[in-house]
Write a protein that holds these residues in place. Structure first.
Motif, PDB file in Angstrom:
ATOM      1  N   LEU A 289       0.755  -1.436  -0.320  1.00 43.18           N
ATOM      2  CA  LEU A 289      -0.259  -0.126   0.098  1.00 43.18           C
ATOM      3  C   LEU A 289       0.555   1.389   0.287  1.00 43.18           C
ATOM      4  O   LEU A 289       0.604   2.098  -0.573  1.00 43.18           O
ATOM      5  CB  LEU A 289      -1.044  -0.090   1.526  1.00 43.18           C
ATOM      6  N   SER A 290       2.157   0.995   0.968  1.00 39.99           N
ATOM      7  CA  SER A 290       2.711   2.278   1.481  1.00 39.99           C
ATOM      8  C   SER A 290       3.481   2.384  -0.926  1.00 39.99           C
ATOM      9  O   SER A 290       3.834   3.674  -1.025  1.00 39.99           O
ATOM     10  CB  SER A 290       3.816   2.403   2.273  1.00 39.99           C
ATOM     11  N   THR A 291       3.780   1.727  -1.668  1.00 35.47           N
ATOM     12  CA  THR A 291       4.400   1.475  -2.198  1.00 35.47           C
ATOM     13  C   THR A 291       3.884   2.079  -3.015  1.00 35.47           C
ATOM     14  O   THR A 291       3.755   3.271  -4.429  1.00 35.47           O
ATOM     15  CB  THR A 291       5.246   0.221  -2.860  1.00 35.47           C
ATOM     16  N   ALA A 292       2.091   2.051  -3.193  1.00 33.35           N
ATOM     17  CA  ALA A 292       1.813   2.500  -4.297  1.00 33.35           C
ATOM     18  C   ALA A 292       1.189   3.813  -4.062  1.00 33.35           C
ATOM     19  O   ALA A 292       0.600   4.815  -5.030  1.00 33.35           O
ATOM     20  CB  ALA A 292       0.331   1.311  -3.916  1.00 33.35           C
ATOM     21  N   GLU A 293       1.086   4.077  -2.645  1.00 31.57           N
ATOM     22  CA  GLU A 293       0.852   5.495  -2.981  1.00 31.57           C
ATOM     23  C   GLU A 293       2.020   6.025  -2.797  1.00 31.57           C
ATOM     24  O   GLU A 293       1.831   7.480  -3.625  1.00 31.57           O
ATOM     25  CB  GLU A 293       0.901   5.387  -0.575  1.00 31.57           C
ATOM     26  N   THR A 294       3.135   6.020  -2.855  1.00 33.03           N
ATOM     27  CA  THR A 294       4.598   7.038  -3.490  1.00 33.03           C
ATOM     28  C   THR A 294       4.221   6.973  -4.516  1.00 33.03           C
ATOM     29  O   THR A 294       4.636   7.799  -5.970  1.00 33.03           O
ATOM     30  CB  THR A 294       5.830   5.536  -2.699  1.00 33.03           C
ATOM     31  N   GLN A 295       4.097   6.309  -6.022  1.00 33.59           N
ATOM     32  CA  GLN A 295       3.268   6.111  -6.813  1.00 33.59           C
ATOM     33  C   GLN A 295       3.102   6.581  -7.392  1.00 33.59           C
ATOM     34  O   GLN A 295       3.082   7.507  -8.111  1.00 33.59           O
ATOM     35  CB  GLN A 295       3.679   4.677  -7.586  1.00 33.59           C
ATOM     36  N   GLN A 296       1.606   6.984  -6.845  1.00 34.91           N
ATOM     37  CA  GLN A 296       1.022   7.830  -6.785  1.00 34.91           C
ATOM     38  C   GLN A 296       1.501   9.206  -7.101  1.00 34.91           C
ATOM     39  O   GLN A 296       1.042   9.738  -7.371  1.00 34.91           O
ATOM     40  CB  GLN A 296      -0.583   7.203  -6.257  1.00 34.91           C
ATOM     41  N   THR A 297       1.563   9.544  -5.811  1.00 35.09           N
ATOM     42  CA  THR A 297       2.393  11.534  -5.734  1.00 35.09           C
ATOM     43  C   THR A 297       3.299  11.363  -6.297  1.00 35.09           C
ATOM     44  O   THR A 297       3.240  12.186  -7.059  1.00 35.09           O
ATOM     45  CB  THR A 297       2.851  10.712  -3.940  1.00 35.09           C
TER      46      THR A 297
END
Lengths: 477, 298
Positions: B272-280
């Motif tokens: 989830l945190s990886t996906a968030e970073t990618q989204q940012t």
């Protein structure tokens, strides 16, 4: 010898050409976000030179028109990929709805609520029979058997009727897709006519853009093949070769009911349903789900329902009930369902036994507290009764294969999506409007327009000098 | 090479994809289960059906075993009463046989023995939840009736010789009952018959000639009843063992099921945190690129 007025002509021509080119840039910029618009590039052409006294003089430039940056090969690849992608996407949507009906199989524990599905219903039914072993005459335990059987039957009914209603709604979706496709076919035929009359030999620009856009939309709906004919015309057929558009004529797909579902026919009245099913497009996916995936699922449920009902009925008939009578049937199956063709069993299975004392827990000739037949019925849970395996194992296999099918189609769809994006990128890099490019071109054209104007001023001075024949003040411009 | 000017659309599509990943991961975190649809893990879903089936069978057997235990306990305590009654019957008979008692005492012993016989008879007619436990498969029929109009009185068995078994989820068969005619009226070791005989022996006030032999027979019978009681006790022991086994199997299977379906919170949180970073990152790229255009510089 070349004259000064020739130079004027060349400068005028350059100004005209620059203006036209500016028009093209403006048009590109304006259509930067228009779907289906193909980038147009000004086609410059050097005018024929003139040879005077053995010396060649250039005669300036002409803009012959705007050329659409189009690749028919990429366009066709894109249509095919669109058909494949839309087919798997429509099928995936249907499959996702279908697997949601059986998501109870993913819930943990021994949830006895009806929502946890056919798997736990089977468990509960056989468990209720094995509970009956300890006190076969107990009414409460007998009641439990009937209620477990009722839950199983109603869950079978529920799943079957939801599958059937999904099938009906897919059938309706198919009809509306075909209606849209028919409209597009008419459009394409009309565009064919216009293109043939206005631009039989060259790219037809915006008309061609419209036709390509219609073909892309048609590819989203149904599977097609296209053939370019003379005079820039286009013939559209189904994948199997049924004619849909030829020159200016569109041949509509008609539909009619056959065996409870909608079948589709071409202009000759031939059934093209299987052709459209394998062809692709949204309709292909819908028809695959309607004619293949749902019937397969239904038939798996039918087999299971049939096997469980007949086995328990047979075993119940072998014993005696609480009243000393031979066991009656617990389940009723639709008339005509057989082991070889259990169609309709899941939809039609019901519990017809209403009196719990009719459950034949005792073996033939034994008293009311005998449990041999209840044990035998409970043991059906461990017998290979359907597809060479037990009821639970069969349901487990069913769940796994349905889930795997969804995963498979989903993977297929992801891959096709990636390929489609790739193609869109390729087409975009060729035919898309890049605003930076347009800005650069605008700047270049502005400068060359300025230069051509400057040429006029200079030529004017040259002309004045020539008219005055070297006398400075006689005539001024 | 010219790049696709529509790359912004592709970036937005990537943004959608990461959003959808985030949604899936959030759902897994919320439900605590990594398999929410069959397609999430088809094999696990299939295995879960079988595990739930086995757990259900174990659970239901545990419940069945509890009520069966009670029934066997009732049978056992009935037999235990019979044994103690027979023991006192033997001492009464022995007392009557030693010739020191007067007629009225002997008669009273006869009456006491009749009382014991009635007690044994009522034990033979023991019910559990309305079911006669010693009448074979005829649970609705009273196993013994006594006819006292003849002397000696006659006890008639009305049940059958059926032995019932309970099957454990592993197919093991546990005996649930001992038919009355095997305990109370078996040929050669007939409890009720011997008691009736003794009652008749002393009913006149003088022990009859068969009294001693009948008393000895009663001892044999007592040994036999004790043996039959062992059958019931064995069943209780086996049932307890089977129940313990299914309960531990159930615990085992439940933990297997939990492992199979449970979401790995640490792993999901990381994803989830990886996906968030990618989204940012994607959002920033889109914002930055959106500002750049040559037209701004014209």
């Amino acid at each position: 010898m070349a004259t000064i007025s020739t130079a004027f002509d060349i400068a005028t021509g350059a100004l005209d050409a620059d203006q036209s080119a500016l028009d093209i840039v403006a048009n590109n910029t304006a259509n930067a976000n228009t779907p289906g618009y193909t980038l147009e590039m000004p086609a410059w052409e050097q005018n024929d030179s003139v040879s005077l006294n053995g010396v060649n003089f250039g005669m300036g430039v002409t803009l012959t028109g705007a050329e659409s940056q189009r690749s028919l090969v990429l366009d066709e690849a894109m249509q095919q990929q669109t058909q494949a992608e839309n087919a798997s996407s429509a099928r995936l949507t249907a499959l996702n709805q279908m697997q949601a009906l059986f998501s109870g199989a993913t819930s943990a524990g021994t949830d006895t609520s009806a929502s946890s599905g056919i798997g736990s219903d089977l468990t509960n039914l056989f468990d209720s029979l094995s509970s009956l072993e300890s006190s076969p005459a107990d009414d409460a335990l007998r009641e439990q058997v009937l209620s477990a059987a009722g839950t199983l039957a109603s869950d079978f009914n529920g799943a079957a009727s939801q599958l059937e209603s999904q099938r009906t709604s897919l059938d309706e979706q198919g009809q509306s897709v075909v209606a849209q496709a028919n409209t597009l076919l008419t459009n394409i035929a009309q565009l064919n006519l216009q293109i043939e009359t206005t631009s039989p030999n060259a790219d037809a620009g915006t008309l061609e853009d419209q036709r390509e856009q219609d073909l892309t939309e048609l590819s989203q709906l149904i599977g097609i093949r296209t053939v370019t004919t003379e005079n820039n015309g286009l013939t559209v057929t189904t994948v199997g070769g049924a004619l849909l558009v030829s020159e200016g004529q569109a041949f509509q797909i008609t539909d009619g009911e056959n065996d409870g579902v909608t079948h589709y026919y071409d202009s000759l009245g031939d059934d093209v349903t299987s052709d459209l099913t394998s062809g692709g497009g949204e309709l292909g996916g819908i028809l695959t789900a309607r004619d293949q995936d749902i019937p397969q699922t239904e038939s798996s449920l039918d087999q299971l329902a049939y096997a469980v009902a007949t086995q328990l009925n047979t075993q119940n008939a072998a014993g005696v009930d609480l009243n000393g009578n031979a066991g009656a049937a617990i389940f009723s199956l639709p008339a005509g369902a057989t082991e070889a063709d259990p169609a309709g069993s899941a939809a039609g299975i019901t519990v017809i036994m209403t009196d719990p004392s009719e459950i034949a827990a005792a073996g033939a000739g034994q008293g009311t507290s005998d449990n041999t037949n209840a044990t035998a019925m409970a043991n059906i849970a461990n017998q290979a009764i359907v597809n060479g395996t037990t009821a639970s194992q069969d349901y487990s296999d069913f769940v796994t294969s349905l889930g795997s099918l969804v995963t498979e189609v989903s993977g297929e769809n992801t891959a096709q999506n990636a390929a489609l994006t790739q193609l869109q990128n390729q087409i975009g890099s060729l035919s898309g409007v890049n605003l930076n490019d347009e800005a650069a071109q605008l700047e270049t054209l502005e400068q060359s327009y300025e230069a051509a104007s400057k040429l006029f001023t200079s030529l004017d001075e040259v002309m004045t000098a020539a008219l005055n024949l070297g006398v400075q003040t006689t005539y001024s411009s | 090479m010219r790049v696709d000017p529509q790359y912004m659309t592709n970036l937005v599509a990537s943004l959608d994809a990461t959003s959808s990943t985030e949604e899936t991961l959030t759902e897994e975190l919320a439900s605590g289960s990594r398999v929410n649809q069959l397609s999430d893990d088809p094999v696990a879903a299939g295995e879960n059906v079988l595990l739930s089936n086995q757990i259900g069978a174990d659970d239901s057997f545990s419940q069945t075993a509890s009520s069966t235990q009670s029934m066997l306990q009732v049978s056992d305590s009935a037999l235990s009463t019979v044994v103690s009654q027979l023991t006192s019957a033997i001492s009464l008979a022995t007392e009557a046989n030693n010739g020191t008692l007067d007629a009225s005492d002997v008669e009273s012993i006869s009456n006491q023995l009749a009382g014991i016989r009635d007690e044994v008879l009522s034990m033979a007619n023991t019910t559990y939840l309305g079911r006669y436990v010693f009448s074979g498969s005829q649970g609705g029929t009273e196993p013994y009736t006594l006819n006292t109009s003849v002397s000696p009185a006659v006890a008639t068995y009305q049940g059958d010789s059926d032995v019932e078994y309970l099957e454990t989820p592993n197919g093991q068969q546990i005996q649930l009952n001992v038919p009355g005619n095997q305990i109370f009226s078996a040929a050669g070791t007939n409890v009720l018959g011997t008691l009736n005989q003794l009652v008749a022996d002393y009913s006149t006030g003088t022990p009859s000639s068969t009294a001693v032999a009948d008393t000895e027979a009663l001892s044999t019978v007592l040994g036999y009843v004790t043996q039959q009681r062992v059958l019931i006790d064995n069943s209780i022991t086996r049932l307890t063992a089977a129940q313990n086994y299914t309960q531990s199997e159930q615990t085992q299977l439940t933990s297997v099921q939990t492992n199979l379906l449970q979401a790995d919170v640490g792993q999901i949180a990381t994803q989830l945190s990886t996906a968030e970073t990618q989204q940012t990152a994607l959002s920033q790229v889109i914002a930055t690129i959106g500002k750049q255009s040559l037209f701004n510089d014209l």
